[in-house]
Design an enzyme around this catalytic site. Sequence first.
Site, PDB file in Angstrom:
ATOM      1  N   HIS A   1       1.130  -1.301  -0.345  1.00 45.12           N
ATOM      2  CA  HIS A   1      -0.384  -0.204  -0.124  1.00 45.12           C
ATOM      3  C   HIS A   1       0.653   1.083   0.061  1.00 45.12           C
ATOM      4  O   HIS A   1       1.676   1.937   1.362  1.00 45.12           O
ATOM      5  CB  HIS A   1      -0.885  -0.333   1.279  1.00 45.12           C
ATOM      6  CG  HIS A   1      -2.101   1.400   1.053  1.00 45.12           C
ATOM      7  ND1 HIS A   1      -3.314   1.428   1.417  1.00 45.12           N
ATOM      8  CD2 HIS A   1      -1.712   2.288   1.227  1.00 45.12           C
ATOM      9  CE1 HIS A   1      -3.333   1.933   1.511  1.00 45.12           C
ATOM     10  NE2 HIS A   1      -2.929   2.760   1.132  1.00 45.12           N
TER      11      HIS A   1
ATOM     12  N   HIS B   1       1.733   5.009  -2.050  1.00 44.73           N
ATOM     13  CA  HIS B   1       1.612   6.241  -2.185  1.00 44.73           C
ATOM     14  C   HIS B   1       2.539   7.145  -3.364  1.00 44.73           C
ATOM     15  O   HIS B   1       3.583   7.498  -2.013  1.00 44.73           O
ATOM     16  CB  HIS B   1       0.898   7.739  -1.896  1.00 44.73           C
ATOM     17  CG  HIS B   1      -0.338   7.583  -0.738  1.00 44.73           C
ATOM     18  ND1 HIS B   1      -2.051   7.162  -1.896  1.00 44.73           N
ATOM     19  CD2 HIS B   1      -0.994   6.335   0.555  1.00 44.73           C
ATOM     20  CE1 HIS B   1      -3.109   6.436  -1.003  1.00 44.73           C
ATOM     21  NE2 HIS B   1      -2.435   6.583   0.102  1.00 44.73           N
TER      22      HIS B   1
ATOM     23  N   LYS C   1      -9.834  -0.511  -5.934  1.00 42.04           N
ATOM     24  CA  LYS C   1      -9.352   0.579  -4.850  1.00 42.04           C
ATOM     25  C   LYS C   1     -10.709   1.479  -4.112  1.00 42.04           C
ATOM     26  O   LYS C   1     -10.773   2.250  -5.475  1.00 42.04           O
ATOM     27  CB  LYS C   1      -8.586   1.614  -4.782  1.00 42.04           C
ATOM     28  CG  LYS C   1      -8.006   2.925  -3.106  1.00 42.04           C
ATOM     29  CD  LYS C   1      -7.829   1.348  -2.630  1.00 42.04           C
ATOM     30  CE  LYS C   1      -7.709   1.539  -0.453  1.00 42.04           C
ATOM     31  NZ  LYS C   1      -6.565   3.059  -0.259  1.00 42.04           N
TER      32      LYS C   1
ATOM     33  N   HIS D   1     -10.416   1.134   1.357  1.00 46.85           N
ATOM     34  CA  HIS D   1     -10.198   1.894   2.463  1.00 46.85           C
ATOM     35  C   HIS D   1     -11.241   2.293   3.919  1.00 46.85           C
ATOM     36  O   HIS D   1     -12.327   2.757   3.256  1.00 46.85           O
ATOM     37  CB  HIS D   1     -10.019   3.971   2.188  1.00 46.85           C
ATOM     38  CG  HIS D   1      -9.932   4.360   3.214  1.00 46.85           C
ATOM     39  ND1 HIS D   1      -8.518   5.135   3.364  1.00 46.85           N
ATOM     40  CD2 HIS D   1     -10.025   4.980   4.115  1.00 46.85           C
ATOM     41  CE1 HIS D   1      -8.802   6.307   4.178  1.00 46.85           C
ATOM     42  NE2 HIS D   1     -10.078   6.097   5.121  1.00 46.85           N
TER      43      HIS D   1
ATOM     44  N   HIS E   1      -4.474  -0.792   5.657  1.00 48.43           N
ATOM     45  CA  HIS E   1      -4.092   0.036   6.512  1.00 48.43           C
ATOM     46  C   HIS E   1      -5.173  -0.069   7.606  1.00 48.43           C
ATOM     47  O   HIS E   1      -5.791   0.970   8.349  1.00 48.43           O
ATOM     48  CB  HIS E   1      -4.142   1.410   6.253  1.00 48.43           C
ATOM     49  CG  HIS E   1      -4.574   2.635   5.981  1.00 48.43           C
ATOM     50  ND1 HIS E   1      -6.199   2.410   5.058  1.00 48.43           N
ATOM     51  CD2 HIS E   1      -4.769   3.208   4.524  1.00 48.43           C
ATOM     52  CE1 HIS E   1      -7.202   3.570   5.402  1.00 48.43           C
ATOM     53  NE2 HIS E   1      -6.236   4.026   3.803  1.00 48.43           N
TER      54      HIS E   1
ATOM     55  N   ASP F   1       1.303   2.657   3.727  1.00 48.67           N
ATOM     56  CA  ASP F   1       0.358   3.695   3.299  1.00 48.67           C
ATOM     57  C   ASP F   1       1.875   5.185   3.386  1.00 48.67           C
ATOM     58  O   ASP F   1       1.028   6.456   3.989  1.00 48.67           O
ATOM     59  CB  ASP F   1      -0.215   3.855   4.546  1.00 48.67           C
ATOM     60  CG  ASP F   1      -1.952   4.710   3.942  1.00 48.67           C
ATOM     61  OD1 ASP F   1      -1.575   5.739   2.908  1.00 48.67           O
ATOM     62  OD2 ASP F   1      -2.424   5.390   4.982  1.00 48.67           O
TER      63      ASP F   1
HETATM   64  N1  LIG Z   1      -3.785   7.837   4.717  1.00 52.04           N
HETATM   65  C1  LIG Z   1      -3.329   9.047   4.130  1.00 52.04           C
HETATM   66  O1  LIG Z   1      -3.930   9.940   5.496  1.00 52.04           O
HETATM   67  N2  LIG Z   1      -3.485   9.613   3.572  1.00 52.04           N
HETATM   68  C2  LIG Z   1      -3.376   9.512   2.448  1.00 52.04           C
HETATM   69  C3  LIG Z   1      -5.052   8.271   1.335  1.00 52.04           C
HETATM   70  C4  LIG Z   1      -4.746   7.856   2.130  1.00 52.04           C
HETATM   71  O2  LIG Z   1      -4.723   6.723   1.925  1.00 52.04           O
HETATM   72  O3  LIG Z   1      -6.584   7.512   2.972  1.00 52.04           O
HETATM   73  C5  LIG Z   1      -3.207   9.993   0.680  1.00 52.04           C
HETATM   74  O4  LIG Z   1      -2.588   9.812  -0.074  1.00 52.04           O
HETATM   75  O5  LIG Z   1      -2.285  11.623   1.669  1.00 52.04           O
HETATM   76 ZN   LIG Z   2      -3.221   4.975   1.186  1.00 47.08          ZN
HETATM   77 ZN   LIG Z   3      -6.855   5.351   3.244  1.00 44.95          ZN
END
Ligand SMILES: NC(=O)N[C@@H](CC(=O)O)C(=O)O
Ligand SMILES: [Zn+2]
Ligand SMILES: [Zn+2]
Length: 345
Positions: free
Chosen positions: A14, A16, A100, A137, A175, A249
Amino acid sequence: MTQTITIARPDDWHLHLRDGAGLASVLPHTVREFGRAIVMPNLKPPVTNVALAGEYRQRILAAVPAGQSFQPLMTLYLTDNTTAADIVAAKASGFVHGVKLYPAGATTNSDAGCTDVNKVLPAIEKMAELGLPFLVHGEVVDSEIDIFDREAVFIDRIMQPLLAKFPNLKVVFEHITTKDAADFVTGAPDNVAATVTAHHLLMNRNAMLVGGIRPHLYCLPILKREIHRQALVKAVTADDNHKFFLGTDSAPHAKGAKETACGCAGMYTAHAALPLYAEVFDLAGKLDRLEAFASQNGSAFYGLPVSSETVTLRKESWVVPTEYAFADSVVVPLRAGELVQWKLV
Ligand SMILES: NC(=O)N[C@@H](CC(=O)O)C(=O)O
Ligand SMILES: [Zn+2]
Ligand SMILES: [Zn+2]
């Protein structure tokens, strides 16, 4: 004698990575540690179809530092308009590994998210049929639900009814942050698994709120009480854990977008992901369980081979930089200016 641990090269299930200059800034941190990553699709605009996922994948591959190997595992962003045909195309692509669910309004860049899973049942049914994992999520967004209860309510209102409809649907509860979710996943059949972040294993909500508010520790789902953190540690370090796996995450935001009157959600952890997880397993006296969590369980769930490469960590403290470059700005990493107890060799 210094303590070291060597495990199969892990994967981040997971992550970003953002896009453009931001992608180029953060990707090297992930590539140093991980062989593959499930790449989240919440770009602006979101990655809603195979064509967009394919183009994003090429941009990621182009940003991998020379001489290093890394495999981005792409995901599609579920909207109210996602069709069964989109799912068939995703599966056929060979590079899309999950779809997702961002409940609309739940988190960063979720405006285009799904407003009701019942609107996209044909797409979800097709995922169940083709074995394409549904990554959720898991938070309800109703304004009357307390932010600390959103995950537990999601289990009752969304997750259970959906699994009753599609008992074979492969689900990754992303998460997870609560004992409720850990218990739910533990008790569910093997087609239901979960990712757990390092930050939810290391901190409870006091870390964010006691002695001053710390915007860099604000993420979604939000940090919870200590009993929940302990339940997560127990779940990931259990001797028979095969359904909880590593998902950082890591979610970079420019410093200014966090240190402001209405700061956005997300912690940046890619710079020290494995060392942070090693701390958790070490403190629990369960370093021998790190490899299953980091390198094996996720591969088994996604039907991918475990890496034949290895990585080694040494118990040696180092100070995390106060910030890293992030596109034309900076990102403040977890433990900025503080010690991490393990180091990648
Ligand atoms: N985890 C977070 O607080 N933020 C994530 C989005 C997500 O995973 O929900 C993001 O893309 O910034
Ligand atoms: Zn995330
Ligand atoms: Zn998320």
